[in-house]
Design a protein around this motif. Structure first.
Motif, PDB file in Angstrom:
ATOM      1  N   MET A   1       7.504   2.088  -9.015  1.00 22.21           N
ATOM      2  CA  MET A   1       6.849   1.650  -7.780  1.00 22.21           C
ATOM      3  C   MET A   1       5.504   0.991  -8.082  1.00 22.21           C
ATOM      4  N   LEU A   2       4.761   1.589  -8.982  1.00 14.21           N
ATOM      5  CA  LEU A   2       3.446   1.051  -9.324  1.00 14.21           C
ATOM      6  C   LEU A   2       3.566  -0.298 -10.026  1.00 14.21           C
ATOM      7  N   GLN A   3       4.522  -0.417 -10.944  1.00 14.37           N
ATOM      8  CA  GLN A   3       4.714  -1.687 -11.635  1.00 14.37           C
ATOM      9  C   GLN A   3       5.192  -2.781 -10.683  1.00 14.37           C
ATOM     10  N   ALA A   4       5.931  -2.377  -9.648  1.00 13.62           N
ATOM     11  CA  ALA A   4       6.468  -3.349  -8.696  1.00 13.62           C
ATOM     12  C   ALA A   4       5.373  -4.026  -7.877  1.00 13.62           C
TER      13      ALA A   4
ATOM     14  N   ARG B   1       0.830  -1.212   0.000  1.00 12.37           N
ATOM     15  CA  ARG B   1       0.000   0.000   0.000  1.00 12.37           C
ATOM     16  C   ARG B   1       0.861   1.258   0.000  1.00 12.37           C
ATOM     17  N   LYS B   2       1.900   1.282   0.820  1.00 11.28           N
ATOM     18  CA  LYS B   2       2.781   2.455   0.888  1.00 11.28           C
ATOM     19  C   LYS B   2       3.454   2.716  -0.449  1.00 11.28           C
ATOM     20  N   ILE B   3       3.929   1.660  -1.066  1.00 10.47           N
ATOM     21  CA  ILE B   3       4.620   1.813  -2.353  1.00 10.47           C
ATOM     22  C   ILE B   3       3.649   2.282  -3.432  1.00 10.47           C
ATOM     23  N   GLN B   4       2.425   1.771  -3.408  1.00  9.05           N
ATOM     24  CA  GLN B   4       1.406   2.192  -4.371  1.00  9.05           C
ATOM     25  C   GLN B   4       1.119   3.687  -4.244  1.00  9.05           C
ATOM     26  N   LEU B   5       0.923   4.166  -3.032  1.00  4.43           N
ATOM     27  CA  LEU B   5       0.609   5.577  -2.804  1.00  4.43           C
ATOM     28  C   LEU B   5       1.783   6.484  -3.157  1.00  4.43           C
ATOM     29  N   LEU B   6       2.985   6.087  -2.750  1.00  5.01           N
ATOM     30  CA  LEU B   6       4.165   6.894  -3.068  1.00  5.01           C
ATOM     31  C   LEU B   6       4.403   6.929  -4.570  1.00  5.01           C
ATOM     32  N   GLY B   7       4.182   5.794  -5.233  1.00  2.00           N
ATOM     33  CA  GLY B   7       4.359   5.736  -6.677  1.00  2.00           C
ATOM     34  C   GLY B   7       3.429   6.685  -7.415  1.00  2.00           C
ATOM     35  N   MET B   8       2.171   6.732  -6.993  1.00  4.66           N
ATOM     36  CA  MET B   8       1.215   7.626  -7.652  1.00  4.66           C
ATOM     37  C   MET B   8       1.587   9.086  -7.400  1.00  4.66           C
ATOM     38  N   SER B   9       2.120   9.377  -6.224  1.00  2.00           N
ATOM     39  CA  SER B   9       2.528  10.748  -5.898  1.00  2.00           C
ATOM     40  C   SER B   9       3.671  11.206  -6.808  1.00  2.00           C
ATOM     41  N   LEU B  10       4.697  10.364  -6.956  1.00  2.00           N
ATOM     42  CA  LEU B  10       5.834  10.722  -7.803  1.00  2.00           C
ATOM     43  C   LEU B  10       5.434  10.820  -9.268  1.00  2.00           C
ATOM     44  N   PHE B  11       4.533   9.935  -9.684  1.00  2.13           N
ATOM     45  CA  PHE B  11       4.079   9.979 -11.075  1.00  2.13           C
ATOM     46  C   PHE B  11       3.379  11.307 -11.367  1.00  2.13           C
ATOM     47  N   ALA B  12       2.574  11.774 -10.413  1.00  7.93           N
ATOM     48  CA  ALA B  12       1.863  13.047 -10.578  1.00  7.93           C
ATOM     49  C   ALA B  12       2.839  14.217 -10.623  1.00  7.93           C
ATOM     50  N   VAL B  13       3.846  14.202  -9.746  1.00  9.61           N
ATOM     51  CA  VAL B  13       4.847  15.276  -9.733  1.00  9.61           C
ATOM     52  C   VAL B  13       5.622  15.302 -11.058  1.00  9.61           C
ATOM     53  N   GLY B  14       5.983  14.127 -11.558  1.00  7.93           N
ATOM     54  CA  GLY B  14       6.690  14.053 -12.835  1.00  7.93           C
ATOM     55  C   GLY B  14       5.873  14.632 -13.973  1.00  7.93           C
ATOM     56  N   ALA B  15       4.564  14.388 -13.963  1.00  8.21           N
ATOM     57  CA  ALA B  15       3.688  14.921 -15.014  1.00  8.21           C
ATOM     58  C   ALA B  15       3.676  16.449 -14.988  1.00  8.21           C
ATOM     59  N   ILE B  16       3.659  17.040 -13.800  1.00 12.23           N
ATOM     60  CA  ILE B  16       3.658  18.497 -13.678  1.00 12.23           C
ATOM     61  C   ILE B  16       4.976  19.084 -14.183  1.00 12.23           C
TER      62      ILE B  16
ATOM     63  N   PHE C   1      -4.692  14.438 -13.249  1.00 12.65           N
ATOM     64  CA  PHE C   1      -5.991  14.347 -12.569  1.00 12.65           C
ATOM     65  C   PHE C   1      -6.456  12.909 -12.303  1.00 12.65           C
ATOM     66  N   PRO C   2      -6.390  11.984 -13.270  1.00 12.36           N
ATOM     67  CA  PRO C   2      -6.756  10.597 -12.912  1.00 12.36           C
ATOM     68  C   PRO C   2      -5.798   9.978 -11.905  1.00 12.36           C
ATOM     69  N   THR C   3      -4.535  10.431 -11.914  1.00 11.28           N
ATOM     70  CA  THR C   3      -3.581   9.946 -10.917  1.00 11.28           C
ATOM     71  C   THR C   3      -4.002  10.389  -9.522  1.00 11.28           C
ATOM     72  N   LEU C   4      -4.482  11.627  -9.416  1.00  2.85           N
ATOM     73  CA  LEU C   4      -4.975  12.136  -8.134  1.00  2.85           C
ATOM     74  C   LEU C   4      -6.180  11.338  -7.655  1.00  2.85           C
ATOM     75  N   ILE C   5      -7.102  11.036  -8.574  1.00  4.61           N
ATOM     76  CA  ILE C   5      -8.281  10.227  -8.228  1.00  4.61           C
ATOM     77  C   ILE C   5      -7.847   8.835  -7.768  1.00  4.61           C
ATOM     78  N   GLY C   6      -6.884   8.248  -8.480  1.00  2.00           N
ATOM     79  CA  GLY C   6      -6.396   6.936  -8.111  1.00  2.00           C
ATOM     80  C   GLY C   6      -5.742   6.920  -6.741  1.00  2.00           C
ATOM     81  N   PHE C   7      -5.047   8.008  -6.411  1.00  2.00           N
ATOM     82  CA  PHE C   7      -4.405   8.122  -5.095  1.00  2.00           C
ATOM     83  C   PHE C   7      -5.461   8.120  -3.990  1.00  2.00           C
ATOM     84  N   ILE C   8      -6.517   8.869  -4.193  1.00  2.00           N
ATOM     85  CA  ILE C   8      -7.590   8.950  -3.188  1.00  2.00           C
ATOM     86  C   ILE C   8      -8.257   7.583  -3.007  1.00  2.00           C
TER      87      ILE C   8
END
Length: 471
Positions: free
Chosen positions: A110-113, A71-86, A168-175
């Protein structure tokens, strides 16, 4: 709704966004190269550097997820992916864009892992093929959306806005992930005190980075120079140190004894060559479409869309049926179709009817949908459940390494041929090049298609050999 489907929705959403991002990016690479005034070799790093970041960190992150919780890796992965997109959205040059790709790719790693490991944990044994097939379906849907959204957004607003859309879908997925995913339900370890193998992580990362850099050779080092071969020796030294550390460690990064399984070993090798064969498709074909065939960005988007549609449809079918009828027939069918599509691209020449190109793109997607999930099942068939998390990360690693190697080799081959004809020029100049220049590029791409077909044949042979001996 059963929990397995709730968890699947969460992880498949993150996977959908990752693939949508990658497929959209491949469609717009010619436009990025033109806007930033860079060559094919330079813009290829937008793809390669992402694959490099993912490949060098996947195995350590898979192990880390097994230690700290998925769970931690999933959440952190989505956070970094969103930052990279910005970061990519605000990029003003190719270097800025590459830095954003690195950050986002670390999140993607992280997400693929954890994605496949979570699916394997929530689906029962008799439905694992179905779960893996649904993952392929999610990949296909992301691939469908990417070129359609990417091409239209690029034409009306500019390519940078694609990265803003990914946020935006990454943010929804994080929530959703923060509310739905529970470590005790997704196969995370139960307070097991396992030490993280830092030495193994460093050795494996350095080996992967060096070997991919040497294959892609971005700095144009002479193949006969001492430096080039010194890098090879250094990379081999790191894999030696990695193997030695794994044998001695009480908590190794990777259990090397898994390779004592004949079927596992050859399934992994077949996977590597299968993705090496297919890797260049989403990178080379957009350039082939826009420069050689003179298609618009929108039409190129449809080309990639049909490929993803074929993968999505065949993936959901192939994964489910392989549970009932066995994996080998689907693996061989898929790899044979993959190899055939590359050969047909060569036969069609530089001015084929549009319907032919669209059909071949769709069939190529079908081929990948047929073989990917069954091949994953092959790698997991003789593996204890306790190793599924690590093997899931390892499978993703092999996919990324194969794709990066395929793209690198194809790019080097095409670029070398262009340079031999004195055409080491920017993509923008090739788009508006003479008929003779376009013909040279078309012939160079045909050689890369033949090479990809060769890798597909090797994957077929390895898949068959994997069944010749019982473990």
């Amino acid at each position: 709704m059963q929990y397995k489907w709730k968890a699947f929705i969460v992880v498949s959403l993150s996977l959908f966004v990752m693939v949508m991002d990658a497929s959209a990016l491949n469609v717009i690479l010619p436009k990025i190269a033109e806007d930033f005034a860079v060559s094919l070799g330079t813009v290829s790093w937008v793809t390669i550097i992402g694959g490099l970041a993912v490949s060098s960190t996947l195995l350590p992150l898979g192990k880390l997820a097994d230690i700290t919780g998925r769970r931690k890796i999933q959440l952190l992965g989505m956070s970094l992916f969103a930052v990279g997109a910005i970061i990519c959205f605000f990029s003003s040059n190719i270097s800025f864009l590459l830095s954003g790709r690195i950050v986002g790719s670390l999140g993607a790693s992280m997400l693929q892992a954890v994605t496949m490991a979570i699916v394997l944990a929530v689906f029962p044994d008799n439905e694992k093929g179905r779960g893996l097939g649904m993952i392929t379906f999610a990949v296909g849907i992301g691939g469908i959306a990417g070129p359609l959204v990417g091409s239209q957004i690029t034409e009306f607003f500019g390519w940078r806005y694609i990265f803003l859309i990914m946020f935006f879908p990454t943010l929804i997925g994080f929530i959703l992930a923060s509310y739905i995913l529970k470590d005790e339900l997704i196969g995370s370890p139960k307070n097991e005190k396992i030490k993280f193998d830092f030495k193994g992580a460093i050795y494996s990362a350095l080996f992967i980075i060096l070997i991919i850099l040497n294959i892609s050779n971005p700095f144009g080092i002479s193949y006969t120079s001492a430096l080039y071969w010194l890098i090879w020796i250094t990379s081999i030294s790191f894999i030696y140190l990695f193997i030695k550390s794994q044998i001695k460690s009480q908590s190794p990064m990777f259990n090397l004894s898994l390779f004592s399984s004949w079927r596992f070993s050859f399934a992994v090798l077949a996977r590597l060559f299968g993705f090496t064969s297919n890797g260049p498709f989403w990178f080379i074909i957009p350039f082939y479409s826009t420069i050689v065939l003179k298609y618009s960005v929108g039409l190129t988007g449809i080309l990639i869309f049909l490929n993803a549609l074929g993968m999505s449809l065949a993936g959901s079918i192939g994964g489910r049926l392989s549970d009932k009828f066995g994996t080998l027939k689907f693996i061989l069918s898929g790899l044979s179709l993959l190899t055939t599509t590359w050969i047909i691209f060569v036969i069609l020449g530089s001015d084929p009817p549009l319907v032919y190109i669209l059909s071949i793109s769709f069939i190529n997607g079908v081929s990948n949908g047929l073989w990917m999930a069954p091949n994953t099942s092959e790698t997991l068939e003789k593996i204890p459940t306790s190793h599924h998390g690590l093997i899931s990360a390892f499978n993703a690693l092999i996919r990324n390494i194969g794709s990066v190697i395929g793209i690198s080799i194809s790019t080097i081959l095409i670029t070398s041929i262009l340079i031999s004809y004195g055409l080491n020029i920017q993509i923008g100049e090739l788009i508006n090049g003479s008929n003779e220049e376009i013909k040279i590029l078309s012939n160079a791409m045909n050689y890369s298609f033949i090479l990809s077909a060769g890798f597909g044949i090797i994957a077929i042979i390895l898949s068959v050999i994997g069944r010749l001996k019982k473990d």
